[in-house]
Motif scaffolding. Structure first.
Motif, short mmCIF file in Angstrom:
data_model
loop_
_atom_site.label_atom_id
_atom_site.label_comp_id
_atom_site.label_asym_id
_atom_site.label_seq_id
_atom_site.Cartn_x
_atom_site.Cartn_y
_atom_site.Cartn_z
N GLN A 134 5.38 -13.38 4.12
CA GLN A 134 5.19 -12.24 3.23
C GLN A 134 4.52 -12.66 1.92
O GLN A 134 3.61 -11.99 1.43
CB GLN A 134 6.54 -11.59 2.93
CG GLN A 134 7.07 -10.72 4.06
CD GLN A 134 8.43 -10.15 3.76
OE1 GLN A 134 9.01 -10.42 2.71
NE2 GLN A 134 8.97 -9.36 4.68
N GLU B 261 0.85 -11.43 0.57
CA GLU B 261 0.69 -10.82 -0.76
C GLU B 261 -0.39 -11.55 -1.57
O GLU B 261 -1.21 -10.92 -2.25
CB GLU B 261 2.01 -10.84 -1.51
CG GLU B 261 3.03 -9.83 -0.99
CD GLU B 261 4.37 -9.97 -1.65
OE1 GLU B 261 4.50 -10.86 -2.53
OE2 GLU B 261 5.30 -9.22 -1.30
N LYS C 164 -3.94 -9.97 -2.95
CA LYS C 164 -4.33 -10.04 -4.37
C LYS C 164 -5.71 -10.66 -4.54
O LYS C 164 -6.53 -10.19 -5.33
CB LYS C 164 -3.29 -10.86 -5.14
CG LYS C 164 -2.01 -10.11 -5.44
CD LYS C 164 -1.06 -10.97 -6.24
CE LYS C 164 0.24 -10.22 -6.53
NZ LYS C 164 1.21 -11.07 -7.28
#
Length: 305
Positions: free
Chosen positions: A20, A24, A28
């Motif tokens: 996870q 992420e 980004k």
């Protein structure tokens, strides 16, 4: 078997958390790349179109979407002008009084407070430090009134951290209580001169727009001596941003006719207003003009200074 099952479950859980985080970070990075590409595309369009190019996009901030306040000060407001002539700080602004400050602490605070007080005495000038001992605040107020002090500054400390400031304007108030945070003394700062010449500083108050902010600026302004000496090139800044008042102390230098450079000489700290009280400090029977409540922080677009 149960131990093996628990171990496998923990491993899977850790593995999913790591995945996870990686996902992420990838998302980004992709967003940053797309943002850079859009910016470059807009720059090319402006260069090609020249004067016909569309105006630049303005970033919308919380300050721009601030909720309207009924107490916002308007220039040349007759009510504000009348209150300036009759309030407790009017004698200072009429130059009938010179500021004389008494610094003290709460209880046996001996770790961080003396360093900050030493720096503030250098900043403001015409001020003295008295050890608190077992004296109560009403006794300190009476002592300072008899010796014609104009202000009392009481710095509080808890668990070796400075956490509060009480500012009492004499002889009859008002009194402001601030939460004090992010304190950096001159001894903690790098590349700062040990001493500086005691010229009277210039003052800048920024983003104080309401009646409450107006009274706070007048209280803080009354701490400073009259008629700044521009020869010293010292600058004290009280910058309000979302009800946090940032204090900075600079010395500026003229590099040319068009350019100037700032060098911070300390100290620095942040103030958060908690209460404003009529008269001197009285927790039992004092009349409060304004005090902070937990419900006030519910809206991110409403500020009081």
């Amino acid at each position: 078997m149960s131990k093996n099952n628990n171990n496998t479950y923990r491993k899977r859980k850790n593995w999913t958390k790591k995945n996870q985080k990686k996902e992420e970070e990838v998302v980004k990075e992709e967003k940053k790349k797309q943002k850079i590409l859009r910016r470059k595309k807009r720059q090319k369009e402006r260069e090609e179109l020249g004067e016909k190019a569309p105006p630049k996009l303005v970033q919308i901030t919380q300050e721009m979407t601030r909720l309207p306040d009924l107490t916002t000060v308007v220039p040349n407001d007759p009510e504000v002008l009348f209150s300036e002539k009759t309030d407790e700080m009017s004698e200072y602004f009429d130059k009938k009084k010179k500021p004389k400050i008494c610094f003290t602490t709460t209880g046996n605070t001996k770790v961080r407070s003396p360093d900050l007080i030493k720096d503030l005495i250098q900043c403001f000038g015409n001020s003295t430090f008295f050890a608190r001992r077992n004296y109560k605040i009403p006794e300190i107020v009476e002592y300072c009134n008899n010796r014609k002090y104009t202000d009392i500054m009481i710095i509080s400390e808890c668990n070796k951290k400075i956490n509060g400031l009480i500012h009492i304007h004499l002889p009859i108030g008002p009194t402001a209580h601030y939460k004090l945070s992010s304190v950096v003394t001159r001894s903690q700062m790098k590349h700062v001169p040990k001493k500086f010449v005691q010229y009277r500083p210039e003052l800048i108050f920024k983003n104080f727009s309401t009646r409450l902010g107006h009274t706070v600026t007048r209280m803080l302004n009354s701490l400073m001596p009259h008629n700044p000496q521009y020869k010293g090139r010292r600058l004290l800044v009280f910058h309000n941003q979302r009800d946090f008042v940032f204090f900075r102390h600079y010395r500026y230098k003229f590099e040319s006719k068009e350019k100037t450079s700032l060098s911070e000489i300390g100290p620095q700290f942040t103030l958060k207003l908690r209460t404003v009280q009529l008269g001197t400090w009285d927790t039992n029977h004092g009349e409060y003009i304004w005090y902070y409540r937990s419900k006030m922080g519910s809206s991110r677009l409403k500020w009081f200074l």
